[in-house]
Design a protein around this motif. Structure first.
Motif, PDB file in Angstrom:
ATOM      1  N   ARG A  16      -1.132   8.804  16.413  1.00 44.43           N
ATOM      2  CA  ARG A  16      -1.318   8.090  15.153  1.00 44.43           C
ATOM      3  C   ARG A  16      -1.550   9.062  14.003  1.00 44.43           C
ATOM      4  NH1 ARG A  16      -5.400   3.063  16.775  1.00 44.43           N
ATOM      5  NH2 ARG A  16      -3.840   1.802  17.900  1.00 44.43           N
ATOM      6  N   VAL A  17      -0.692   8.969  12.996  1.00 48.71           N
ATOM      7  CA  VAL A  17      -0.840   9.779  11.788  1.00 48.71           C
ATOM      8  C   VAL A  17      -0.487   8.917  10.579  1.00 48.71           C
ATOM      9  CG1 VAL A  17      -0.331  11.969  12.945  1.00 48.71           C
ATOM     10  CG2 VAL A  17       1.529  10.637  11.951  1.00 48.71           C
ATOM     11  N   TRP A  18      -0.829   9.409   9.387  1.00 45.13           N
ATOM     12  CA  TRP A  18      -0.571   8.684   8.144  1.00 45.13           C
ATOM     13  C   TRP A  18       0.425   9.450   7.286  1.00 45.13           C
ATOM     14  CZ3 TRP A  18      -3.020   4.048   6.524  1.00 45.13           C
ATOM     15  CH2 TRP A  18      -4.007   3.577   7.391  1.00 45.13           C
ATOM     16  N   THR A  19       1.309   8.685   6.625  1.00 49.10           N
ATOM     17  CA  THR A  19       2.260   9.270   5.670  1.00 49.10           C
ATOM     18  C   THR A  19       2.383   8.338   4.465  1.00 49.10           C
ATOM     19  OG1 THR A  19       4.203   8.165   6.613  1.00 49.10           O
ATOM     20  CG2 THR A  19       3.610  10.312   7.535  1.00 49.10           C
ATOM     21  N   LEU A  20       3.082   8.807   3.454  1.00 47.57           N
ATOM     22  CA  LEU A  20       3.421   7.940   2.331  1.00 47.57           C
ATOM     23  C   LEU A  20       4.533   6.976   2.750  1.00 47.57           C
ATOM     24  CD1 LEU A  20       3.437  10.539  -0.597  1.00 47.57           C
ATOM     25  CD2 LEU A  20       1.617   8.925  -0.007  1.00 47.57           C
ATOM     26  N   GLN A  21       4.600   5.851   2.081  1.00 45.22           N
ATOM     27  CA  GLN A  21       5.614   4.842   2.410  1.00 45.22           C
ATOM     28  C   GLN A  21       7.026   5.427   2.435  1.00 45.22           C
ATOM     29  OE1 GLN A  21       5.843   1.768   3.317  1.00 45.22           O
ATOM     30  NE2 GLN A  21       3.797   0.922   3.098  1.00 45.22           N
ATOM     31  N   GLU A  22       7.350   6.212   1.412  1.00 43.91           N
ATOM     32  CA  GLU A  22       8.718   6.721   1.293  1.00 43.91           C
ATOM     33  C   GLU A  22       9.059   7.771   2.350  1.00 43.91           C
ATOM     34  OE1 GLU A  22       6.214   8.754  -1.985  1.00 43.91           O
ATOM     35  OE2 GLU A  22       6.401   6.764  -1.059  1.00 43.91           O
ATOM     36  N   ASP A  23       8.025   8.323   3.022  1.00 43.65           N
ATOM     37  CA  ASP A  23       8.267   9.355   4.038  1.00 43.65           C
ATOM     38  C   ASP A  23       8.214   8.800   5.460  1.00 43.65           C
ATOM     39  OD1 ASP A  23       8.409  11.260   2.016  1.00 43.65           O
ATOM     40  OD2 ASP A  23       6.253  11.657   2.078  1.00 43.65           O
ATOM     41  N   TYR A  24       7.969   7.513   5.608  1.00 39.46           N
ATOM     42  CA  TYR A  24       7.671   6.935   6.919  1.00 39.46           C
ATOM     43  C   TYR A  24       8.778   7.180   7.943  1.00 39.46           C
ATOM     44  CZ  TYR A  24       6.365   3.423  10.406  1.00 39.46           C
ATOM     45  OH  TYR A  24       6.042   2.788  11.576  1.00 39.46           O
ATOM     46  N   TRP A  25       9.996   6.735   7.649  1.00 40.02           N
ATOM     47  CA  TRP A  25      11.067   6.810   8.644  1.00 40.02           C
ATOM     48  C   TRP A  25      11.510   8.241   8.901  1.00 40.02           C
ATOM     49  CZ3 TRP A  25      11.776   3.092  11.840  1.00 40.02           C
ATOM     50  CH2 TRP A  25      11.482   1.787  11.470  1.00 40.02           C
ATOM     51  N   ASP A  26      11.610   9.047   7.866  1.00 41.85           N
ATOM     52  CA  ASP A  26      12.010  10.445   8.065  1.00 41.85           C
ATOM     53  C   ASP A  26      11.013  11.174   8.957  1.00 41.85           C
ATOM     54  OD1 ASP A  26      14.303  10.247   6.574  1.00 41.85           O
ATOM     55  OD2 ASP A  26      13.378  10.926   4.712  1.00 41.85           O
ATOM     56  N   THR A  27       9.738  10.866   8.767  1.00 39.07           N
ATOM     57  CA  THR A  27       8.703  11.527   9.571  1.00 39.07           C
ATOM     58  C   THR A  27       8.771  11.088  11.028  1.00 39.07           C
ATOM     59  OG1 THR A  27       7.294  11.534   7.590  1.00 39.07           O
ATOM     60  CG2 THR A  27       6.235  12.052   9.676  1.00 39.07           C
ATOM     61  N   LYS A  42      -3.197  14.892   5.351  1.00 40.93           N
ATOM     62  CA  LYS A  42      -4.275  15.597   6.044  1.00 40.93           C
ATOM     63  C   LYS A  42      -5.644  15.009   5.749  1.00 40.93           C
ATOM     64  CE  LYS A  42      -1.232  18.486   7.682  1.00 40.93           C
ATOM     65  NZ  LYS A  42      -0.011  18.041   6.960  1.00 40.93           N
ATOM     66  N   ASN A  43      -5.740  14.183   4.682  1.00 39.81           N
ATOM     67  CA  ASN A  43      -7.035  13.554   4.372  1.00 39.81           C
ATOM     68  C   ASN A  43      -7.256  12.264   5.152  1.00 39.81           C
ATOM     69  OD1 ASN A  43      -4.970  12.264   2.992  1.00 39.81           O
ATOM     70  ND2 ASN A  43      -6.302  11.597   1.316  1.00 39.81           N
ATOM     71  N   LYS A  44      -6.293  11.919   6.001  1.00 44.15           N
ATOM     72  CA  LYS A  44      -6.404  10.744   6.865  1.00 44.15           C
ATOM     73  C   LYS A  44      -6.573  11.200   8.316  1.00 44.15           C
ATOM     74  CE  LYS A  44      -5.635   7.262   3.958  1.00 44.15           C
ATOM     75  NZ  LYS A  44      -6.502   6.066   3.840  1.00 44.15           N
ATOM     76  N   PRO A  45      -7.220  10.370   9.141  1.00 42.18           N
ATOM     77  CA  PRO A  45      -7.453  10.788  10.530  1.00 42.18           C
ATOM     78  C   PRO A  45      -6.161  10.913  11.328  1.00 42.18           C
ATOM     79  CG  PRO A  45      -8.076   8.488  10.206  1.00 42.18           C
ATOM     80  CD  PRO A  45      -7.805   9.051   8.848  1.00 42.18           C
ATOM     81  N   ILE A  46      -6.113  11.946  12.163  1.00 46.76           N
ATOM     82  CA  ILE A  46      -5.023  12.126  13.122  1.00 46.76           C
ATOM     83  C   ILE A  46      -5.601  11.797  14.501  1.00 46.76           C
ATOM     84  CG2 ILE A  46      -3.474  13.796  14.211  1.00 46.76           C
ATOM     85  CD1 ILE A  46      -3.371  15.296  11.559  1.00 46.76           C
ATOM     86  N   ASN A  79       0.837  -1.201   0.000  1.00 43.84           N
ATOM     87  CA  ASN A  79       0.000   0.000   0.000  1.00 43.84           C
ATOM     88  C   ASN A  79       0.869   1.248   0.000  1.00 43.84           C
ATOM     89  OD1 ASN A  79      -2.416  -1.557   0.208  1.00 43.84           O
ATOM     90  ND2 ASN A  79      -2.035  -1.805   2.398  1.00 43.84           N
ATOM     91  N   PRO A  80       0.480   2.269  -0.754  1.00 42.90           N
ATOM     92  CA  PRO A  80       1.310   3.479  -0.843  1.00 42.90           C
ATOM     93  C   PRO A  80       1.327   4.311   0.434  1.00 42.90           C
ATOM     94  CG  PRO A  80      -0.759   3.794  -2.024  1.00 42.90           C
ATOM     95  CD  PRO A  80      -0.721   2.353  -1.603  1.00 42.90           C
ATOM     96  N   GLU A  81       0.319   4.121   1.300  1.00 43.05           N
ATOM     97  CA  GLU A  81       0.229   4.899   2.527  1.00 43.05           C
ATOM     98  C   GLU A  81       0.441   4.000   3.735  1.00 43.05           C
ATOM     99  OE1 GLU A  81      -3.685   6.333   2.125  1.00 43.05           O
ATOM    100  OE2 GLU A  81      -3.210   7.851   0.615  1.00 43.05           O
ATOM    101  N   ARG A  82       1.000   4.574   4.787  1.00 43.36           N
ATOM    102  CA  ARG A  82       1.298   3.786   5.986  1.00 43.36           C
ATOM    103  C   ARG A  82       1.019   4.613   7.235  1.00 43.36           C
ATOM    104  NH1 ARG A  82       7.100   0.771   7.217  1.00 43.36           N
ATOM    105  NH2 ARG A  82       6.531  -0.138   9.217  1.00 43.36           N
ATOM    106  N   ARG A  83       0.401   3.985   8.227  1.00 44.20           N
ATOM    107  CA  ARG A  83       0.109   4.680   9.480  1.00 44.20           C
ATOM    108  C   ARG A  83       1.227   4.412  10.478  1.00 44.20           C
ATOM    109  NH1 ARG A  83      -4.893   2.835  13.068  1.00 44.20           N
ATOM    110  NH2 ARG A  83      -3.282   1.473  13.933  1.00 44.20           N
ATOM    111  N   ILE A  85       1.805  19.597  16.556  1.00 42.40           N
ATOM    112  CA  ILE A  85       2.983  18.997  15.905  1.00 42.40           C
ATOM    113  C   ILE A  85       2.552  18.146  14.714  1.00 42.40           C
ATOM    114  CG2 ILE A  85       4.859  17.327  16.207  1.00 42.40           C
ATOM    115  CD1 ILE A  85       5.037  18.265  19.128  1.00 42.40           C
ATOM    116  N   ALA A  86       1.504  17.338  14.906  1.00 37.69           N
ATOM    117  CA  ALA A  86       1.040  16.452  13.839  1.00 37.69           C
ATOM    118  C   ALA A  86       0.472  17.238  12.662  1.00 37.69           C
ATOM    119  CB  ALA A  86      -0.006  15.490  14.380  1.00 37.69           C
ATOM    120  N   GLU A  87      -0.345  18.252  12.955  1.00 39.75           N
ATOM    121  CA  GLU A  87      -1.011  18.997  11.884  1.00 39.75           C
ATOM    122  C   GLU A  87      -0.065  19.900  11.111  1.00 39.75           C
ATOM    123  OE1 GLU A  87      -4.119  20.997  13.940  1.00 39.75           O
ATOM    124  OE2 GLU A  87      -5.511  19.291  13.875  1.00 39.75           O
TER     125      GLU A  87
END
Length: 271
Positions: free
Chosen positions: A231-242, A210-214, A174-178, A201-203
């Motif tokens: 709990r927040v959602w990011t793209l797969q490629e941004d997961y660890w940096d975030t 932002k279209n996913k629940p925080i 999946n392209p998105e990861r929580r 911080i999350a927002e």
């Protein structure tokens, strides 16, 4: 004595050309045949690449053709040496039980590789974790094993049967990861204040979807802290940096707003 010597000389004279031809044939086979197999594999790669075949199917086919080539080379060499294939098969048949037991694991791994390719549980470049605890990026699949590369560039070789018979977590499907994080604050800090800081911080992070629940709520009352679910959602490629960004930002913002991060400490009272 001279007669025996003459007979031996005559026999050697007759055998030498035969042995020489056998040796030349065997040497030519050992030198040339592997190169032909490599050329054939390269040809297959080009054909499969043009047809858009899956990378894992290509690596599996390469391994299969290479192994098959060495089997043909073995029987051809045995044939040149004068051992008939039927005789060799009879010997192998006699030792069939021992051979079957010896190859049981290999056949299981071969079947596992076929199942993985058929059901497409993952593909090259996917980041997976398996039941035994190893995880990494899929590099290739061979007829008996699959190779993964860890985040610190270590190569893991896993039998195909282990992958086919155990659970697999594919983080790349999946392209998105929580991300599920937990941050702790002191009992002395107001719950609403901590939630407000974490929510800000999350927002404000640009890589949070932002279209996913925080979800930021009080998770549990621990022995020396209040633990907050983050709990927040990011793209797969941004997961660890975030994740790293949040860990650094939370500490700075807690310090800025006077929110205490609990740690083990000992209070000594002297009367």
């Amino acid at each position: 004595m001279n007669q025996i010597f003459l007979e031996l000389s005559k026999m050697l004279t007759e055998l030498l050309p035969y042995l020489f031809l056998k040796g030349i044939s065997l040497l030519a086979l050992i030198v040339i045949f592997p190169k032909l197999v490599k050329y054939f594999i390269r040809f297959l790669d080009k054909v499969m690449l043009r047809r858009g075949f899956d990378d894992l199917l290509m690596s599996f086919t390469e391994s299969f053709v290479s192994t098959l080539g060495y089997i043909i080379l073995f029987f051809s060499a045995v044939g040149i040496l004068g051992v008939k294939a039927t005789s060799l098969m009879a010997v192998l048949g006699t030792a069939g039980l021992a051979v079957g037991l010896a190859l049981q694991g290999s056949l299981s791994n071969l079947a596992g590789g076929v199942l993985i390719l058929f059901f497409k549980q993952f593909t090259k470049g996917d980041y997976i974790a398996i039941a035994s605890g190893q995880e990494g990026t899929v590099q290739s699949i061979r007829i008996l094993y699959t190779t993964l590369v860890t985040v610190n560039n270590q190569l893991i070789i896993i039998p195909n049967s282990q992958l086919a018979n155990g659970y697999i977590i594919n983080y790349s499907t999946n392209p998105e990861r929580r991300m599920d994080l937990t941050y702790s604050a002191s009992y002395d800090d107001k719950v609403d204040d901590v939630i407000a800081v974490l929510t800000k911080i999350a927002e404000s992070h640009p890589k949070v979807l932002k279209n996913k629940p925080i979800t930021i709520r009080l998770k549990q009352h621990s022995a020396s802290s209040l633990d907050y679910m983050f709990r927040v959602w990011t793209l797969q490629e941004d997961y660890w940096d975030t994740i790293f960004d949040f860990n650094e930002t939370v500490r700075k913002e807690f310090d800025k707003h006077g929110i205490e991060i609990p740690y083990n400490k000992l209070d000594i009272y002297n009367k």
